[in-house]
Motif scaffolding. Structure first.
Motif, PDB file in Angstrom:
ATOM      1  N   ILE A 229      35.941  18.109 -21.245  1.00 50.32           N
ATOM      2  CA  ILE A 229      36.694  16.941 -21.695  1.00 50.32           C
ATOM      3  C   ILE A 229      35.734  15.973 -22.379  1.00 50.32           C
ATOM      4  O   ILE A 229      34.641  15.713 -21.859  1.00 50.32           O
ATOM      5  CB  ILE A 229      37.371  16.211 -20.512  1.00 50.32           C
ATOM      6  CG1 ILE A 229      38.129  17.199 -19.621  1.00 50.32           C
ATOM      7  CG2 ILE A 229      38.278  15.099 -20.997  1.00 50.32           C
ATOM      8  CD1 ILE A 229      39.268  17.890 -20.280  1.00 50.32           C
ATOM      9  N   THR A 230      36.116  15.454 -23.525  1.00 48.71           N
ATOM     10  CA  THR A 230      35.332  14.387 -24.143  1.00 48.71           C
ATOM     11  C   THR A 230      36.180  13.130 -24.167  1.00 48.71           C
ATOM     12  O   THR A 230      37.417  13.193 -24.262  1.00 48.71           O
ATOM     13  CB  THR A 230      34.915  14.739 -25.577  1.00 48.71           C
ATOM     14  OG1 THR A 230      36.077  14.974 -26.377  1.00 48.71           O
ATOM     15  CG2 THR A 230      34.026  15.964 -25.582  1.00 48.71           C
ATOM     16  N   GLY A 231      35.529  11.990 -24.062  1.00 49.01           N
ATOM     17  CA  GLY A 231      36.305  10.765 -23.999  1.00 49.01           C
ATOM     18  C   GLY A 231      35.548   9.525 -24.404  1.00 49.01           C
ATOM     19  O   GLY A 231      34.313   9.533 -24.540  1.00 49.01           O
ATOM     20  N   GLN A 232      36.307   8.459 -24.599  1.00 49.87           N
ATOM     21  CA  GLN A 232      35.776   7.139 -24.880  1.00 49.87           C
ATOM     22  C   GLN A 232      36.440   6.153 -23.926  1.00 49.87           C
ATOM     23  O   GLN A 232      37.656   6.210 -23.714  1.00 49.87           O
ATOM     24  CB  GLN A 232      36.060   6.714 -26.318  1.00 49.87           C
ATOM     25  CG  GLN A 232      35.404   7.585 -27.376  1.00 49.87           C
ATOM     26  CD  GLN A 232      35.768   7.140 -28.783  1.00 49.87           C
ATOM     27  OE1 GLN A 232      36.888   6.738 -29.043  1.00 49.87           O
ATOM     28  NE2 GLN A 232      34.796   7.213 -29.683  1.00 49.87           N
ATOM     29  N   VAL A 233      35.655   5.268 -23.367  1.00 49.79           N
ATOM     30  CA  VAL A 233      36.179   4.229 -22.481  1.00 49.79           C
ATOM     31  C   VAL A 233      35.675   2.880 -22.993  1.00 49.79           C
ATOM     32  O   VAL A 233      34.481   2.719 -23.255  1.00 49.79           O
ATOM     33  CB  VAL A 233      35.724   4.435 -21.023  1.00 49.79           C
ATOM     34  CG1 VAL A 233      36.321   3.340 -20.124  1.00 49.79           C
ATOM     35  CG2 VAL A 233      36.137   5.813 -20.523  1.00 49.79           C
ATOM     36  N   LEU A 247      31.119   0.031 -24.128  1.00 47.71           N
ATOM     37  CA  LEU A 247      31.647   1.187 -24.849  1.00 47.71           C
ATOM     38  C   LEU A 247      30.985   2.437 -24.277  1.00 47.71           C
ATOM     39  O   LEU A 247      29.758   2.567 -24.321  1.00 47.71           O
ATOM     40  CB  LEU A 247      31.346   1.074 -26.341  1.00 47.71           C
ATOM     41  CG  LEU A 247      31.856  -0.191 -27.038  1.00 47.71           C
ATOM     42  CD1 LEU A 247      31.361  -0.242 -28.484  1.00 47.71           C
ATOM     43  CD2 LEU A 247      33.374  -0.256 -26.992  1.00 47.71           C
ATOM     44  N   SER A 248      31.766   3.333 -23.737  1.00 45.12           N
ATOM     45  CA  SER A 248      31.225   4.533 -23.103  1.00 45.12           C
ATOM     46  C   SER A 248      31.701   5.783 -23.841  1.00 45.12           C
ATOM     47  O   SER A 248      32.899   6.002 -24.012  1.00 45.12           O
ATOM     48  CB  SER A 248      31.668   4.610 -21.643  1.00 45.12           C
ATOM     49  OG  SER A 248      31.183   5.787 -21.028  1.00 45.12           O
ATOM     50  N   GLU A 249      30.745   6.576 -24.289  1.00 44.77           N
ATOM     51  CA  GLU A 249      31.026   7.890 -24.880  1.00 44.77           C
ATOM     52  C   GLU A 249      30.641   8.930 -23.840  1.00 44.77           C
ATOM     53  O   GLU A 249      29.495   8.947 -23.375  1.00 44.77           O
ATOM     54  CB  GLU A 249      30.211   8.092 -26.158  1.00 44.77           C
ATOM     55  CG  GLU A 249      30.490   7.084 -27.253  1.00 44.77           C
ATOM     56  CD  GLU A 249      31.772   7.374 -28.007  1.00 44.77           C
ATOM     57  OE1 GLU A 249      32.254   8.521 -27.902  1.00 44.77           O
ATOM     58  OE2 GLU A 249      32.280   6.465 -28.687  1.00 44.77           O
ATOM     59  N   GLU A 250      31.562   9.797 -23.488  1.00 45.86           N
ATOM     60  CA  GLU A 250      31.240  10.697 -22.385  1.00 45.86           C
ATOM     61  C   GLU A 250      31.826  12.092 -22.554  1.00 45.86           C
ATOM     62  O   GLU A 250      32.828  12.296 -23.244  1.00 45.86           O
ATOM     63  CB  GLU A 250      31.688  10.092 -21.066  1.00 45.86           C
ATOM     64  CG  GLU A 250      33.131   9.650 -21.013  1.00 45.86           C
ATOM     65  CD  GLU A 250      33.403   8.798 -19.780  1.00 45.86           C
ATOM     66  OE1 GLU A 250      34.109   9.301 -18.885  1.00 45.86           O
ATOM     67  OE2 GLU A 250      32.895   7.663 -19.730  1.00 45.86           O
ATOM     68  N   PHE A 400      40.861  10.530 -23.572  1.00 46.38           N
ATOM     69  CA  PHE A 400      40.150  11.777 -23.314  1.00 46.38           C
ATOM     70  C   PHE A 400      40.863  12.922 -24.027  1.00 46.38           C
ATOM     71  O   PHE A 400      42.089  12.914 -24.168  1.00 46.38           O
ATOM     72  CB  PHE A 400      40.096  12.072 -21.814  1.00 46.38           C
ATOM     73  CG  PHE A 400      39.324  11.061 -21.021  1.00 46.38           C
ATOM     74  CD1 PHE A 400      37.944  11.147 -20.923  1.00 46.38           C
ATOM     75  CD2 PHE A 400      39.972  10.010 -20.394  1.00 46.38           C
ATOM     76  CE1 PHE A 400      37.224  10.209 -20.209  1.00 46.38           C
ATOM     77  CE2 PHE A 400      39.257   9.068 -19.668  1.00 46.38           C
ATOM     78  CZ  PHE A 400      37.889   9.166 -19.581  1.00 46.38           C
ATOM     79  N   LYS A 401      40.082  13.904 -24.454  1.00 49.50           N
ATOM     80  CA  LYS A 401      40.646  15.051 -25.151  1.00 49.50           C
ATOM     81  C   LYS A 401      40.102  16.343 -24.548  1.00 49.50           C
ATOM     82  O   LYS A 401      38.930  16.421 -24.172  1.00 49.50           O
ATOM     83  CB  LYS A 401      40.313  15.000 -26.651  1.00 49.50           C
ATOM     84  CG  LYS A 401      40.965  13.829 -27.375  1.00 49.50           C
ATOM     85  CD  LYS A 401      40.637  13.849 -28.869  1.00 49.50           C
ATOM     86  CE  LYS A 401      41.318  12.686 -29.583  1.00 49.50           C
ATOM     87  NZ  LYS A 401      40.994  12.687 -31.042  1.00 49.50           N
TER      88      LYS A 401
END
Length: 424
Positions: A229-233, A247-250, A400-401
């Motif tokens: 899973i990739t996501g941004q928070v 800003l979180s890239e995870e 999330f994707k």
């Protein structure tokens, strides 16, 4: 300024929490729904959801879910069990007469003994038309089969500490499920048999129709054993006129078979008048331990065994008991959380965070989830909510994707885990 950086630490805890397991919630709302439908009764002390159900209470619940309470109360008691109170006899008589129970011994039912998840799972399966005699399941495997057909959910039922709370959650869930080899859900069947009031059932039937479409559209999620899973928070908050954005890239790898979860994130803190700061963080959870590393600082802490069973719950189908309302537009489902869902959110963060001063004062509000489905899977998920407390207020927005599934989602755990110091 010290308080400001504490607020940032809280924000970091929030960014870390959206792909981690949750604990059990309290399902008072499920009990309320069942009570409104005439299917669940409390005692003089109320619902008593925090204690184990008795065998007699489970028998009464099964008869109600079969829509046979009125019929049962008209029966003469002829069962061989000599240890029943008067109120218990009609329910046990009906079950005995219809081959749904054989008692504890030839002459005792042991009505005050605890009802286990195994026993109640078997009862719910029978209410849905499944039978041991027909070979649908065995009593020994009743809990596993209840999970397979959707009666039990690992995020809402704890087989090792089975309570009336879980009875309410599982019974409410069962109402939305179709009986064996039919397209008729249990609640519709109860309405047809006039065991449940039609007007009372109507809003639940509407919700269940949308929810079951969602359940069918996402049934491919059950077969996934591993995923990436990739996501941004994005966390936006303010405390004492100090505003900041995180800003979180995870990227997260979820292994449902181990189970294990690895999440790597890059977090950038932005605030007027302060140079941007970037943090790298990693968390790995397996074998009852959560390992964390932030900017090279390592720590580990033990987590509850129950959490290990729901590592993938942050990116998965939402259990019915967490849903207050649900709408559908094409392949997108908008979900508003119930009170149990809000409690789940709180517990997700409690499970994810390390000790962060000021965190305990936070309250979470207005959570909404949007999931887009494709090819039987949740292709993407958005979560938004607000929080406030201890002079801190803000919002969290995440997306999330699903990127990879199966072996392509495999990951290598961090090395030297014995070098992570234990924290409480």
């Amino acid at each position: 300024m010290h308080k400001f950086f504490r607020a940032c630490a809280v924000g970091l805890a929030l960014t870390a929490a959206l792909t981690v397991p949750s604990l059990a919630a309290e399902f008072t709302e499920s009990a309320d729904h069942l009570h409104e439908l005439g299917l669940f009764q409390g005692t003089q002390q109320g619902y008593e959801l925090d204690r184990a159900p008795t065998r007699a209470e489970a028998a009464a619940m099964l008869v109600r879910l079969l829509g046979k309470e009125t019929e049962a109360k008209q029966l003469a008691y002829e069962a061989p069990f000599t240890d029943l109170q008067n109120w218990e006899k009609p329910y046990v008589q009906y079950l005995y007469e219809n081959g749904l129970t054989t008692g504890a011994t030839a002459t005792t039912f042991e009505p005050e003994q605890p009802c286990t998840a195994q026993m109640y799972g078997a009862f719910l399966l029978r209410a849905l038309g499944y039978s041991e005699v027909a070979g649908d399941f065995t009593y020994r495997e009743a809990t596993a089969f209840a999970e397979q057909v959707g009666v039990y959910d690992k995020g809402t039922v704890d087989p090792d500490h089975f309570l009336r709370d879980h009875v309410a959650a599982a019974s409410y869930t069962a109402l939305a499920l179709s009986a064996k080899e039919t397209d008729i859900i249990l609640l519709d069947q109860l309405v047809q048999e006039e065991a449940v009031d039609k007007a009372a059932a109507n809003p639940y039937q509407k919700l269940f129709t949308v929810y079951n479409a969602y359940r069918k559209a996402t049934e491919g999620m059950e077969a996934l054993t591993a995923m990436q899973i990739t996501g941004q928070v994005t966390v936006k908050a303010e405390q004492e006129n100090n505003a900041f954005t995180l800003l979180s890239e995870e990227t997260s790898w979820i292994d449902k078979q181990t189970p294990a979860l690895l999440t790597q994130r890059i977090v950038t803190m932005q605030s007027p008048g302060i140079a941007d700061k970037t943090f790298t963080a990693e968390s790995y959870t397996a074998d009852g331990v959560q390992y964390s590393r932030q900017n090279g600082q390592r720590s580990r802490r033990e987590i509850l065994a129950r959490q290990m069973h729901v590592l993938n719950e942050g990116y998965a189908r939402v259990p019915l008991v967490y849903v207050q309302s649900m709408t559908r537009s094409g392949n997108q489902y908008e979900i508003a959380y119930s009170g149990a869902g809000m409690a789940r959110l709180r517990q997700v963060f409690d499970a994810a965070r390390s000790a962060v001063e000021g965190y305990d004062a936070l309250a979470f509000d207005a959570i909404s989830i949007s999931q887009t489905v494709s090819a039987g899977r949740i292709a993407s998920q958005k979560i938004e909510f607000s929080f406030s407390g201890n002079g801190l207020a803000g919002t969290v927005a995440s997306e999330f994707k699903l990127q990879k599934v199966g072996e392509a989602a495999a990951f290598t755990p961090p090395s030297n885990l014995d070098q992570y110091p234990l924290v409480k």
